[in-house]
Design a protein around this motif. Structure first.
Motif, PDB file in Angstrom:
ATOM      1  N   ALA A 105       0.904  -1.553   0.247  1.00 45.67           N
ATOM      2  CA  ALA A 105      -0.409  -0.200  -0.053  1.00 45.67           C
ATOM      3  C   ALA A 105       0.801   1.316   0.416  1.00 45.67           C
ATOM      4  O   ALA A 105       0.078   2.411   0.073  1.00 45.67           O
ATOM      5  N   ARG A 109      -0.170   5.690  -0.691  1.00 43.87           N
ATOM      6  CA  ARG A 109      -0.245   6.232   0.205  1.00 43.87           C
ATOM      7  C   ARG A 109       1.090   7.109   0.516  1.00 43.87           C
ATOM      8  O   ARG A 109       0.362   8.848   0.267  1.00 43.87           O
ATOM      9  N   ARG A 113      -3.210   9.124  -1.818  1.00 46.60           N
ATOM     10  CA  ARG A 113      -4.745   8.237  -1.896  1.00 46.60           C
ATOM     11  C   ARG A 113      -5.012   7.165  -0.622  1.00 46.60           C
ATOM     12  O   ARG A 113      -4.275   6.826   0.173  1.00 46.60           O
ATOM     13  N   ARG A 114      -6.891   7.249  -0.935  1.00 42.63           N
ATOM     14  CA  ARG A 114      -6.911   6.506   0.091  1.00 42.63           C
ATOM     15  C   ARG A 114      -6.828   4.795  -0.127  1.00 42.63           C
ATOM     16  O   ARG A 114      -7.182   5.151  -1.777  1.00 42.63           O
ATOM     17  N   VAL A 115      -6.442   4.400   0.553  1.00 44.08           N
ATOM     18  CA  VAL A 115      -6.135   3.098   0.368  1.00 44.08           C
ATOM     19  C   VAL A 115      -7.217   2.105   0.462  1.00 44.08           C
ATOM     20  O   VAL A 115      -8.288   1.846   1.997  1.00 44.08           O
ATOM     21  N   ASN A 116      -8.200   1.441  -0.238  1.00 45.36           N
ATOM     22  CA  ASN A 116      -9.401   0.500  -0.446  1.00 45.36           C
ATOM     23  C   ASN A 116      -8.612  -0.972   0.387  1.00 45.36           C
ATOM     24  O   ASN A 116      -7.753  -1.490  -0.346  1.00 45.36           O
ATOM     25  N   GLU A 117      -9.104  -1.411   1.291  1.00 47.51           N
ATOM     26  CA  GLU A 117      -8.385  -2.203   2.210  1.00 47.51           C
ATOM     27  C   GLU A 117      -8.650  -4.220   1.395  1.00 47.51           C
ATOM     28  O   GLU A 117      -8.162  -4.578   1.111  1.00 47.51           O
ATOM     29  N   VAL A 118     -10.120  -4.138   0.681  1.00 48.81           N
ATOM     30  CA  VAL A 118     -10.594  -5.238   0.175  1.00 48.81           C
ATOM     31  C   VAL A 118      -9.787  -5.524  -0.523  1.00 48.81           C
ATOM     32  O   VAL A 118      -9.086  -6.562  -1.517  1.00 48.81           O
ATOM     33  N   GLU A 119      -9.930  -4.375  -1.394  1.00 54.29           N
ATOM     34  CA  GLU A 119      -8.341  -4.176  -2.788  1.00 54.29           C
ATOM     35  C   GLU A 119      -7.213  -4.455  -2.620  1.00 54.29           C
ATOM     36  O   GLU A 119      -6.412  -5.355  -3.100  1.00 54.29           O
TER      37      GLU A 119
END
Length: 240
Positions: A105, A109, A113-119
């Motif tokens: 990630a 970061r 950018r916001r990190v999508n935990e599912v992705e």
């Protein structure tokens, strides 16, 4: 996906320039796997760096995902590398204090950018490391660390994945697993991969092999066996 036209690169080394690339023209289609080979000093890494926007050629043109790299300033190149290009190198370049998920990630970061935990979880699953997300590099094998590096390179969904000797620091079985993963990315996900390698066995998994010598593209092999590639390389080295 990547087009190179009459690419030249010269470096200054003393009073005379050294030619690293000498008029290379080639197309690397989308969704294909290209291996770049040649003797030491043939221009392999320079070609990779110019194609990826890491270095600007002395002359010629690079078009990546429809973008003419020569028309971009340094800020534009930085954005392009961040959004459309993935890199994997022989050195894994992982941050030792971060776990696998955090390393994957990190580029996102740093870009704010916001990190999508599912992705993020899906990226690790894609490289077979869903159960190693919280492990730090020291707790991972060399092959697992390279898989983290590949997941990191793919996390931003790049148009092209460039790999410079990605299996150079790995043993035979681990190398085969990494190469199989790269092949799977092309076949099942349509990823475009460009890989520099010195190993005919590694090159044999590619759709095409570009052979360089003295900065020039001297041959292109398609769907070639490791034996065919090795024999052609031997003939090239004998004339260099």
């Amino acid at each position: 996906m990547v087009s190179l036209h009459d690419l030249r690169m010269e470096f200054r080394a003393g009073p005379d320039p050294v030619t690293a690339l000498d008029g290379v023209t080639a197309d690397l289609p989308a969704g294909s796997f290209t291996a770049v080979m040649g003797p030491s000093g043939s221009g392999k890494s320079t070609l990779l760096h110019c194609a990826a926007g890491l270095e600007q050629p002395t002359s010629g043109e690079v078009v990546l995902d429809g973008v003419r790299l020569g028309e971009l300033d340094e800020t534009g190149l930085t954005v392009l590398r961040r959004e459309r290009v993935g890199f994997v190198f022989q050195a894994f370049n992982l941050i030792s204090s971060l776990n696998a998920a955090q390393n994957v990630a990190l580029p996102a970061r740093l870009a704010g950018r916001r990190v999508n935990e599912v992705e993020l979880a899906a990226a690790l699953t894609r490289v077979g490391l869903s159960d190693r997300a919280r492990h730090r590099p020291v707790e991972l094998s060399g092959g697992q660390q390279q898989r983290v590096a590949i997941a990191r390179a793919l996390f931003t969904r790049p148009a092209v994945l460039f790999a410079d000797e990605p299996t150079g620091a790995l043993d035979g079985p681990t190398s085969r697993h990494i190469l199989a993963l790269l092949r799977e990315l092309v076949d099942e996900h349509g990823q475009t991969v460009v890989m520099v390698t010195h190993d005919p066995v590694a090159a044999a998994i590619a759709d095409q092999v570009m052979l360089l010598a003295d900065g020039r593209l001297i041959d292109r092999l398609e769907a070639a066996s490791a034996a065919t590639i090795a024999a052609r390389m031997a003939s090239v080295e004998a004339t260099c």
